[in-house]
Design a protein around this motif. Structure first.
Motif, mmCIF file in Angstrom:
data_model
loop_
_atom_site.group_PDB
_atom_site.id
_atom_site.type_symbol
_atom_site.label_atom_id
_atom_site.label_comp_id
_atom_site.label_asym_id
_atom_site.label_seq_id
_atom_site.Cartn_x
_atom_site.Cartn_y
_atom_site.Cartn_z
ATOM 1 N N GLU A 192 0.829 -1.204 0.000
ATOM 2 C CA GLU A 192 0.000 0.000 0.000
ATOM 3 C C GLU A 192 0.863 1.253 0.000
ATOM 4 O OE1 GLU A 192 -2.769 -0.160 3.199
ATOM 5 O OE2 GLU A 192 -4.068 -1.621 2.202
ATOM 6 N N ALA A 193 1.965 1.229 0.741
ATOM 7 C CA ALA A 193 2.843 2.397 0.763
ATOM 8 C C ALA A 193 3.419 2.675 -0.623
ATOM 9 C CB ALA A 193 3.973 2.179 1.774
ATOM 10 N N LEU A 194 3.833 1.618 -1.336
ATOM 11 C CA LEU A 194 4.374 1.808 -2.678
ATOM 12 C C LEU A 194 3.289 2.236 -3.654
ATOM 13 C CD1 LEU A 194 6.875 -1.186 -3.006
ATOM 14 C CD2 LEU A 194 7.322 1.156 -2.299
ATOM 15 N N ALA A 195 2.080 1.694 -3.505
ATOM 16 C CA ALA A 195 0.984 2.086 -4.385
ATOM 17 C C ALA A 195 0.661 3.564 -4.231
ATOM 18 C CB ALA A 195 -0.247 1.234 -4.085
ATOM 19 N N TRP A 196 0.613 4.039 -2.988
ATOM 20 C CA TRP A 196 0.373 5.466 -2.762
ATOM 21 C C TRP A 196 1.517 6.301 -3.324
ATOM 22 C CZ3 TRP A 196 -4.179 7.204 -1.843
ATOM 23 C CH2 TRP A 196 -5.092 6.492 -1.075
ATOM 24 N N ALA A 197 2.740 5.776 -3.236
ATOM 25 C CA ALA A 197 3.883 6.513 -3.770
ATOM 26 C C ALA A 197 3.781 6.668 -5.285
ATOM 27 C CB ALA A 197 5.188 5.803 -3.391
ATOM 28 N N VAL A 198 3.339 5.605 -5.969
ATOM 29 C CA VAL A 198 3.144 5.689 -7.419
ATOM 30 C C VAL A 198 2.102 6.755 -7.739
ATOM 31 C CG1 VAL A 198 2.290 4.467 -9.448
ATOM 32 C CG2 VAL A 198 3.884 3.327 -7.885
ATOM 33 N N GLU A 257 5.438 9.381 5.860
ATOM 34 C CA GLU A 257 4.767 8.738 6.991
ATOM 35 C C GLU A 257 4.367 7.306 6.648
ATOM 36 O OE1 GLU A 257 1.520 11.301 7.798
ATOM 37 O OE2 GLU A 257 2.731 12.848 8.788
ATOM 38 N N ARG A 258 3.818 7.106 5.444
ATOM 39 C CA ARG A 258 3.428 5.744 5.047
ATOM 40 C C ARG A 258 4.651 4.837 4.946
ATOM 41 N NH1 ARG A 258 -1.879 5.736 3.143
ATOM 42 N NH2 ARG A 258 -2.713 7.771 2.504
ATOM 43 N N ALA A 259 5.736 5.365 4.385
ATOM 44 C CA ALA A 259 6.951 4.565 4.262
ATOM 45 C C ALA A 259 7.503 4.188 5.631
ATOM 46 C CB ALA A 259 7.997 5.325 3.450
ATOM 47 N N ALA A 260 7.480 5.145 6.554
ATOM 48 C CA ALA A 260 7.977 4.864 7.901
ATOM 49 C C ALA A 260 7.129 3.791 8.581
ATOM 50 C CB ALA A 260 7.979 6.150 8.731
ATOM 51 N N GLN A 261 5.820 3.832 8.376
ATOM 52 C CA GLN A 261 4.943 2.814 8.947
ATOM 53 C C GLN A 261 5.224 1.432 8.364
ATOM 54 O OE1 GLN A 261 1.028 4.340 8.188
ATOM 55 N NE2 GLN A 261 1.169 5.933 9.755
ATOM 56 N N GLY A 314 8.218 0.450 7.637
ATOM 57 C CA GLY A 314 9.611 0.138 7.951
ATOM 58 C C GLY A 314 10.600 0.629 6.931
ATOM 59 N N GLY A 315 10.292 1.733 6.256
ATOM 60 C CA GLY A 315 11.184 2.229 5.212
ATOM 61 C C GLY A 315 11.366 3.725 5.258
ATOM 62 N N SER A 316 11.678 4.296 4.077
ATOM 63 C CA SER A 316 11.972 5.722 3.989
ATOM 64 C C SER A 316 11.555 6.231 2.617
ATOM 65 C CB SER A 316 13.460 5.994 4.232
ATOM 66 O OG SER A 316 14.242 5.319 3.254
ATOM 67 N N CYS A 317 11.557 7.557 2.479
ATOM 68 C CA CYS A 317 11.140 8.194 1.233
ATOM 69 C C CYS A 317 12.056 9.369 0.963
ATOM 70 C CB CYS A 317 9.681 8.652 1.341
ATOM 71 S SG CYS A 317 9.114 9.670 -0.041
ATOM 72 N N ALA A 318 12.429 9.556 -0.327
ATOM 73 C CA ALA A 318 13.267 10.693 -0.716
ATOM 74 C C ALA A 318 12.853 11.160 -2.102
ATOM 75 C CB ALA A 318 14.744 10.302 -0.701
ATOM 76 N N ALA A 319 12.865 12.469 -2.299
ATOM 77 C CA ALA A 319 12.547 13.063 -3.600
ATOM 78 C C ALA A 319 13.619 14.084 -3.925
ATOM 79 C CB ALA A 319 11.169 13.718 -3.561
ATOM 80 N N THR A 320 14.362 13.840 -5.023
ATOM 81 C CA THR A 320 15.498 14.700 -5.346
ATOM 82 C C THR A 320 15.598 14.920 -6.854
ATOM 83 O OG1 THR A 320 16.956 12.761 -5.457
ATOM 84 C CG2 THR A 320 16.833 13.926 -3.349
ATOM 85 N N PRO A 321 16.141 16.088 -7.276
ATOM 86 C CA PRO A 321 16.442 16.296 -8.697
ATOM 87 C C PRO A 321 17.583 15.375 -9.128
ATOM 88 C CG PRO A 321 16.389 18.365 -7.474
ATOM 89 C CD PRO A 321 16.421 17.278 -6.460
ATOM 90 N N THR A 322 17.611 15.048 -10.394
ATOM 91 C CA THR A 322 18.696 14.225 -10.939
ATOM 92 C C THR A 322 19.654 15.106 -11.728
ATOM 93 O OG1 THR A 322 17.470 13.730 -12.956
ATOM 94 C CG2 THR A 322 17.170 12.246 -11.088
ATOM 95 N N GLY A 323 20.841 14.546 -11.991
ATOM 96 C CA GLY A 323 21.844 15.327 -12.703
ATOM 97 C C GLY A 323 21.499 15.611 -14.144
ATOM 98 N N VAL A 382 11.314 5.341 -2.894
ATOM 99 C CA VAL A 382 10.696 4.872 -1.653
ATOM 100 C C VAL A 382 11.198 3.462 -1.395
ATOM 101 C CG1 VAL A 382 8.563 4.355 -0.450
ATOM 102 C CG2 VAL A 382 8.657 6.293 -2.034
ATOM 103 N N GLU A 383 11.649 3.214 -0.175
ATOM 104 C CA GLU A 383 12.085 1.872 0.220
ATOM 105 C C GLU A 383 11.220 1.407 1.386
ATOM 106 O OE1 GLU A 383 16.150 1.333 1.086
ATOM 107 O OE2 GLU A 383 16.853 1.811 -0.938
ATOM 108 N N VAL A 384 10.760 0.155 1.307
ATOM 109 C CA VAL A 384 9.942 -0.436 2.366
ATOM 110 C C VAL A 384 10.434 -1.867 2.604
ATOM 111 C CG1 VAL A 384 7.903 0.974 1.917
ATOM 112 C CG2 VAL A 384 8.216 -1.185 0.690
ATOM 113 N N ALA A 385 10.004 -2.405 3.734
ATOM 114 C CA ALA A 385 10.393 -3.783 4.040
ATOM 115 C C ALA A 385 9.733 -4.756 3.074
ATOM 116 C CB ALA A 385 9.983 -4.110 5.477
#
Length: 360
Positions: free
Chosen positions: A275-281, A333-337, A339-348, A356-359
């Motif tokens: 669910e966390a990954l689905a929301w991220a998409v 918040e969803r990723a932390a729930q 067991g993971g993390s989330c990051a959004a960054t520009p690319t080169g 997003v990384e989750v267990a």
């Protein structure tokens, strides 16, 4: 209120104790009217000061004249000691309760111990039977402990009620945050899709009516899905799947003129992680359409060190204010729930990457 009921119960028991010792004091009329009157005055002073102290204690406070009320109760307990039969043995149990309630337990307990020794010595010296001596000595700590337990019972009950009220407020706030987050994450993509398909249908209306009707049909379908999402949010049930969200995201991107590719690892996921990954998409694709001029977008998942990593990458740098902080905060918040993390960054390369990384 429970605390009010507990206070009434404690007050009733304390009043009963006061009445019982008052009746014992009235037995001094057997020794004569003078002794009886003196005992009545003394027990009235004891019960009055005891009641003032306990009334304040049951409200988790101290009487206005404290510690004077404690001193007066002690004087009324031991000053009439010249009465026959050991007067203080009648009043000492109530004083023990006041000491345990208002003094630190180590000091109150020590004073109660001294009172027991004193009562035992006085009654023994006066020639009382050993069973009478034992009875009055034991009533000092038992009555004192009962008074202390009643006051603590009322105070703890009040604290539990306060904690329960705070937990209820926290639950309400948590539910509000959930609804806000789900509405943002769920309706954001749907409203964006409705706006895009409406614009596309308007452009196709004159030149290609058939395609325009098809876009309007899809718009209606998206609107129905949005209405369903709102009902599910209200019920607190939001079942989403990663594959389903990716399929919808690819279709929406392609209909908006953005080349889209998806590469999903064939790995079973825990429900919360999926669910966390689905929301991220959903949030990532919404940001691509709203806040960038991307021409391509890639959605990939991969298994890395016991975790599933999702990447939503596009070749268009954010425009205007960029991705909304509230949506990314919700994803974190969803990723932390999960067991993971989330990051959004520009690319080169001038693009943007949501990871997003989750267990697994």
């Amino acid at each position: 209120m429970i605390s009010s009921s507990a206070r009434r119960l404690a007050t009733g028991l304390i009043v009963a104790v006061s009445c019982a010792y008052t009746m014992i004091a009235l037995l001094y009329f057997q020794h004569g009217a003078g002794y009886g009157v003196l005992a009545t005055i003394a027990i009235t002073a004891v019960v009055t000061t005891y009641s003032l102290n306990m009334r304040a204690a049951l409200r988790d406070g101290r009487p206005p004249l404290f510690p004077l009320t404690l001193v007066l109760q002690a004087i009324a307990t031991y000053l009439p000691e010249l009465l026959p039969g050991g007067w203080s043995a009648v009043a000492a149990p109530m004083l023990a309760g006041t000491l345990l309630v208002f003094l630190p337990l180590r000091w109150g307990g020590a004073l109660v111990g001294l009172m027991m020794v004193y009562e035992g010595a006085v009654l023994t010296f006066s020639g009382a039977l050993p069973v009478i001596v034992a009875f009055y000595v034991v009533t000092v700590p038992t009555t004192g402990a009962m008074t202390y337990a009643l006051v603590r019972f009322v105070r703890v009950t009040a604290e539990l009620e306060e904690a329960r009220a705070e937990l209820a407020d926290a639950a309400v706030l948590k539910e509000r945050l959930r609804i806000s987050r789900d509405l943002h994450d769920g309706l954001g993509r749907s409203l964006t899709a409705i706006a895009l398909k409406g614009d596309l249908a308007a452009r196709l209306m004159d030149g290609d009516p058939g395609s325009a009707r098809a876009e309007v049909g899809q718009l209606v379908q998206v609107a129905r899905e949005a209405a369903k999402d709102v009902r599910q949010v209200a019920k607190g049930y939001r079942a989403v799947s990663l594959a389903g969200e990716v399929d919808k995201a690819v279709a929406l991107l392609q209909s908006s003129g953005v080349g889209a590719q998806a590469h999903l690892a064939d790995v079973p996921l825990p429900r919360r992680s999926e669910e966390a990954l689905a929301w991220a998409v959903r949030e990532g694709v919404t940001n691509v359409l709203r806040h960038s001029r991307a021409t391509t977008c890639t959605i990939t998942t991969s298994l890395q060190n016991g975790a599933i990593r999702l990447e939503v990458a596009n070749d268009g740098a954010p425009t205007g204010s960029g991705p909304r902080g509230g949506g990314l905060t919700g994803l974190a918040e969803r990723a932390a729930q999960a067991g993971g993390s989330c990051a959004a960054t520009p690319t080169g390369t001038g693009g943007f990457l949501l990871a997003v990384e989750v267990a697994a």
